[in-house]
Design a protein around this motif. Structure first.
Motif, mmCIF file in Angstrom:
data_model
loop_
_atom_site.group_PDB
_atom_site.id
_atom_site.type_symbol
_atom_site.label_atom_id
_atom_site.label_comp_id
_atom_site.label_asym_id
_atom_site.label_seq_id
_atom_site.Cartn_x
_atom_site.Cartn_y
_atom_site.Cartn_z
ATOM 1 N N ILE A 295 0.847 -1.186 0.000
ATOM 2 C CA ILE A 295 0.000 0.000 0.000
ATOM 3 C C ILE A 295 0.884 1.238 0.000
ATOM 4 O O ILE A 295 1.814 1.352 0.813
ATOM 5 N N GLY A 296 0.621 2.159 -0.904
ATOM 6 C CA GLY A 296 1.387 3.393 -0.971
ATOM 7 C C GLY A 296 0.925 4.410 0.049
ATOM 8 O O GLY A 296 -0.142 4.258 0.668
ATOM 9 N N GLU A 297 1.703 5.467 0.211
ATOM 10 C CA GLU A 297 1.366 6.501 1.194
ATOM 11 C C GLU A 297 0.040 7.177 0.869
ATOM 12 O O GLU A 297 -0.732 7.515 1.771
ATOM 13 N N ASP A 298 -0.246 7.376 -0.413
ATOM 14 C CA ASP A 298 -1.519 8.001 -0.788
ATOM 15 C C ASP A 298 -2.699 7.152 -0.330
ATOM 16 O O ASP A 298 -3.699 7.665 0.188
ATOM 17 N N GLU A 299 -2.580 5.844 -0.524
ATOM 18 C CA GLU A 299 -3.665 4.956 -0.124
ATOM 19 C C GLU A 299 -3.787 4.873 1.397
ATOM 20 O O GLU A 299 -4.897 4.779 1.939
ATOM 21 N N LEU A 300 -2.662 4.912 2.088
ATOM 22 C CA LEU A 300 -2.701 4.888 3.546
ATOM 23 C C LEU A 300 -3.464 6.085 4.096
ATOM 24 O O LEU A 300 -4.268 5.965 5.018
ATOM 25 N N LEU A 301 -3.228 7.251 3.516
ATOM 26 C CA LEU A 301 -3.933 8.450 3.966
ATOM 27 C C LEU A 301 -5.436 8.314 3.765
ATOM 28 O O LEU A 301 -6.234 8.751 4.602
ATOM 29 N N LYS A 302 -5.840 7.686 2.685
ATOM 30 C CA LYS A 302 -7.267 7.517 2.413
ATOM 31 C C LYS A 302 -7.891 6.525 3.393
ATOM 32 O O LYS A 302 -9.020 6.733 3.864
ATOM 33 N N LEU A 303 -7.175 5.451 3.704
ATOM 34 C CA LEU A 303 -7.685 4.488 4.680
ATOM 35 C C LEU A 303 -7.814 5.122 6.062
ATOM 36 O O LEU A 303 -8.789 4.893 6.780
ATOM 37 N N VAL A 304 -6.834 5.934 6.432
ATOM 38 C CA VAL A 304 -6.896 6.633 7.713
ATOM 39 C C VAL A 304 -8.105 7.569 7.741
ATOM 40 O O VAL A 304 -8.844 7.636 8.726
ATOM 41 N N ALA A 305 -8.304 8.300 6.655
ATOM 42 C CA ALA A 305 -9.450 9.218 6.591
ATOM 43 C C ALA A 305 -10.764 8.462 6.714
ATOM 44 O O ALA A 305 -11.710 8.926 7.375
#
Length: 341
Positions: A295-305
């Motif tokens: 999982i890339g950083e962009d996707e991690l931010l979306k999962l956190v959101a």
């Protein structure tokens, strides 16, 4: 740029609620250090001239001394620098403790650009649009090396570090456009890694948001990823796996295996996905797989959101707890269902 940028200035424009405090602290540090420097060198020069060779000044009573002068000098300088320390520490804590109504903006540093995404899904590259008079919280990370997000007019800067989240906040006070830099040497084109922060009136900012085109919000994109990676198979309401539901999780304390607790914040959720066994949650077996490298950083931010949005939907849900295999927020893949069973 602001009009003030057109004239010669010692310091950048002052355009945030922290800027004036930072300037006063800087002036106090320079003033105190300058006073001590001038005093020490002034005494050195005075003694060199007064007691130079062949001068007729009295040199008797060489053994006479007093502890009062030394004690006073030591105590005064200690008190001055201790006061500056507490002043700086207080300002540091305030900068890193955002108000509850701050708007989240997610920032990913990458050689050699800043990728910025608003909670509504609006994306920017090397540019950040914010409304004047409203607090903004930045959640920063890096995709490759250490970068440093710096806005001189706001007197803020923060390292963006691979593998972790850093946060800080500001409240813009002046409409205008201000330079944005990377203040940490990050590679060949470090000097080109810059951009601008555009501070707008709230109404203009809302029009800018609306003009970016309709699209899914950050949380909605995270929800799609949550299903794509099979997270709902373990954390959904119909799951038979011994994994907790994530509703109401964000911001709550999570008990850990072996004692202790941790707050389910951005950092905890990220680590739950990539390092699920670093902080095993009490009551759940360590079956959560790691998604490091998947999982890339962009996707991690979306999962956190998305997981944060679940807390908003079901505030006060007493059934929310840490995730299967470790932390509360780790998204298990489809294969994790089979492993857990």
């Amino acid at each position: 740029m602001t009009a003030a940028m057109g004239s010669m200035q010692i310091l950048p424009a002052t355009a945030s609620s922290h800027a004036a405090d930072m300037d006063w602290l800087f002036a106090a540090l320079v003033g105190t250090s300058g006073f001590i420097l001038l005093l020490v060198f002034g005494l050195m020069i005075t003694f060199c001239v007064r007691y130079r060779a062949n001068s007729k000044v009295e040199r008797g009573n060489r053994l006479g001394r007093t502890w009062r002068l030394e004690a006073a000098w030591t105590a005064a300088t200690f008190a001055a620098f201790l006061a500056l320390y507490f002043w700086g520490a207080d300002l540091y804590i305030r900068i890193h403790r955002p108000p509850p109504d701050a708007t989240d903006v997610y920032v990913v540093g990458k050689q050699w650009m800043w990728k910025i995404e608003h909670a509504g899904g609006q994306r920017e590259i090397d540019s950040l649009h914010v409304p004047v008079g409203r607090p903004v919280r930045l959640v920063l990370t890096s995709q490759d090396v250490i970068h440093d997000f710096a806005i001189p007019a706001f007197r803020i800067r923060q390292d963006a570090v691979p593998g972790r989240y850093e946060t800080l906040w500001f409240t813009p006070t002046e409409v205008g456009e201000y330079p944005l830099y990377c203040a940490e040497f990050c590679g060949t084109y470090h000097a080109r890694m810059g951009g601008s922060v555009v501070v707008m009136e709230p109404s203009d900012f809302q029009r800018w948001l609306d003009g970016q085109g309709a699209g899914p919000s950050l949380a909605q994109e995270g929800e799609a990823l949550f299903r794509q990676y099979g997270c709902s198979g373990c954390h959904g309401a119909a799951s038979t796996v011994h994994a907790p539901r994530l509703e109401g999780l964000f911001g709550r304390p999570v008990p850990l295996e072996g004692g202790g607790t941790v707050i389910a914040d951005d950092r905890y959720i990220r680590d739950s996905i990539l390092l699920p066994r670093s902080e095993i949650a009490a009551g759940y077996p360590p079956v959560m797989p790691s998604f490091a490298g998947q999982i890339g950083e962009d996707e991690l931010l979306k999962l956190v959101a998305y997981i944060k949005s679940l807390a908003d939907r079901t505030a006060g849900n007493t059934e929310a707890g840490p995730p299967a295999g470790g932390k509360q927020a780790g998204p298990p893949a489809g294969s994790a269902e089979k492993d857990a069973r």
